[in-house]
Design an enzyme around this catalytic site. Structure first.
Site, PDB file in Angstrom:
ATOM      1  N   ASP A 182      -6.825  -4.758  -4.270  1.00  0.00           N
ATOM      2  CA  ASP A 182      -6.535  -3.394  -3.835  1.00  0.00           C
ATOM      3  C   ASP A 182      -5.275  -2.829  -4.493  1.00  0.00           C
ATOM      4  OD1 ASP A 182      -7.764  -5.193  -1.948  1.00  0.00           O
ATOM      5  OD2 ASP A 182      -7.695  -3.651  -0.407  1.00  0.00           O
ATOM      6  N   ASP A 210       0.802  -1.217   0.000  1.00  0.00           N
ATOM      7  CA  ASP A 210       0.000   0.000   0.000  1.00  0.00           C
ATOM      8  C   ASP A 210       0.841   1.277   0.000  1.00  0.00           C
ATOM      9  OD1 ASP A 210      -2.527  -1.211  -0.105  1.00  0.00           O
ATOM     10  OD2 ASP A 210      -2.398  -1.716   2.022  1.00  0.00           O
TER      11      ASP A 210
END
Length: 374
Positions: free
Chosen positions: A148, A87
């Site tokens: 994601d 991320d």
């Protein structure tokens, strides 16, 4: 309609900045944020909101507030604080890349390039993926991708544009292709996660971490796919990415409930108290806005996407926004983090706030967020 919603959002953002100087929001149950250090995957969304606010109204308060955090994000990189995950793009596209794009800061550009290098370290060439979580030898996560990650790829594509180092582009492209092949099902739904044998790269199975069950469709994952493949198309012009984004969007729209804001999983039994995920709907709104930039006027799917975008945003503004709660720290009610894990199933989500504001300012002024250079 959008103006009033933006005005309310900026008031709440200013209140948060003044009330919680130098700290960042973390998800906690109870319709509030817990404010603390830069040590999770979500802090970039808060800084991204400051940059959106500055671009929207040119109030230097938001610019100065955002700039004040750059040293914090740089220090986190240098000390490698809680960065053993993919991320990095969520953290640094919305902080360092955003600052560079808005101000031209050479320091912010350097921080963003350093972040891209950290993300590159998660590339697993024997499999052809960016590993989602944990260290390379992690027995559970060593061969895992999750959908994601598509929103982290823009950091690598951006780094390629700035340096012409082909590795950034190739890694992002190959991961997007793997995500398309293994995470997207034939009916346009999606797996949250996919497992590979980390020794030989063989595909094992699709599954979930935050969805209802392995074969279900987690709504936020579907939203990441819609926006992520549309952004991958923007950078690569690889036509199948655009078609995949459209397929995911059609599935999402066809499964929207009557009030136009989705539950946390498309396959979960709906009963009284079943959690929603307003953040999934906000992300999808941004994805539809991106898709509409690339879909021809004569495309048969265009009208449906435009109508769904309007229905979604009106529902969020009229029924899910905290405009009736002046003291609220979040912008959207009824977001969910990890329902399956019983973690904040019905609360404010800072990424929901960010994408809600991104969609609003894009609709109102054409401000498109920080996933690519204008």
């Amino acid at each position: 309609m959008w103006n009033a919603a933006i005005a309310d959002a900026l008031v709440k953002l200013r209140q948060n900045i003044v009330k919680h100087p130098g700290v960042l929001p973390h998800i906690i149950e109870g319709q509030r944020y817990e404010w603390g250090e830069n040590n999770d995957w979500i802090e970039g969304f808060y800084i991204g909101m400051m940059w959106l606010a500055y671009e929207y109204g040119q109030d230097p308060f938001y610019k100065e507030s955002a700039e004040a955090y750059l040293a914090n994000f740089k220090d986190r990189l240098e000390r490698h604080v809680a960065l053993d995950h993919h991320d990095i793009g969520f953290l640094y596209s919305l902080s360092a890349v955003a600052q560079w794009r808005v101000t031209g800061s050479s320091e912010a550009k350097e921080v963003a390039l350093q972040a891209a290098d950290v993300l590159l370290e998660r590339w697993r060439p024997q499999i052809g993926i960016i590993q989602a979580w944990g260290l390379e030898d992690d027995p559970e996560n060593g061969g895992r991708i999750i959908i994601d990650c598509l929103l982290n790829l823009p950091l690598l594509f951006w780094a390629y544009e700035q340096t012409q180092n082909q590795k950034y582009y190739d890694v992002a492209m190959r991961h997007a292709l793997a995500s398309q092949k293994f995470l997207v099902r034939g009916d346009g739904s999606s797996y949250h996660t996919f497992y590979f044998d980390r020794a030989n790269g063989n595909a094992i199975r699709g599954g979930t971490h935050q969805g209802h069950e392995d074969g279900s469709t987690w709504t936020r994952g579907q939203a990441w796919g819609i926006y992520g493949f549309a952004l991958a198309y923007r950078y690569t012009k690889h036509e199948p990415f655009l078609e995949t984004s459209k397929r995911l969007a059609k599935y999402f729209i066809e499964h929207m409930p009557e009030d136009n804001v989705v539950y946390w999983d498309f396959d979960v039994p709906v009963e009284a108290g079943t959690p929603r995920d307003s953040s999934a709907s906000a992300i999808t709104a941004c994805g539809l806005l991106e898709l509409l930039e690339w879909i021809a006027e004569e495309d048969s799917s265009r009208q449906g996407f435009e109508e769904a975008l309007g229905r979604t945003m009106r529902a969020l503004v009229e029924n899910y926004a905290t405009t009736d709660i002046p003291e609220a720290e979040g912008l959207l009610k009824h977001g969910s983090y990890h329902v399956r894990g019983d973690r904040a199933p019905d609360d404010y989500m800072i990424w929901g706030d960010y994408f809600y504001l991104e969609a609003l300012v894009r609709l109102e002024k054409g401000i498109k967020g920080y996933w690519y250079v204008k």
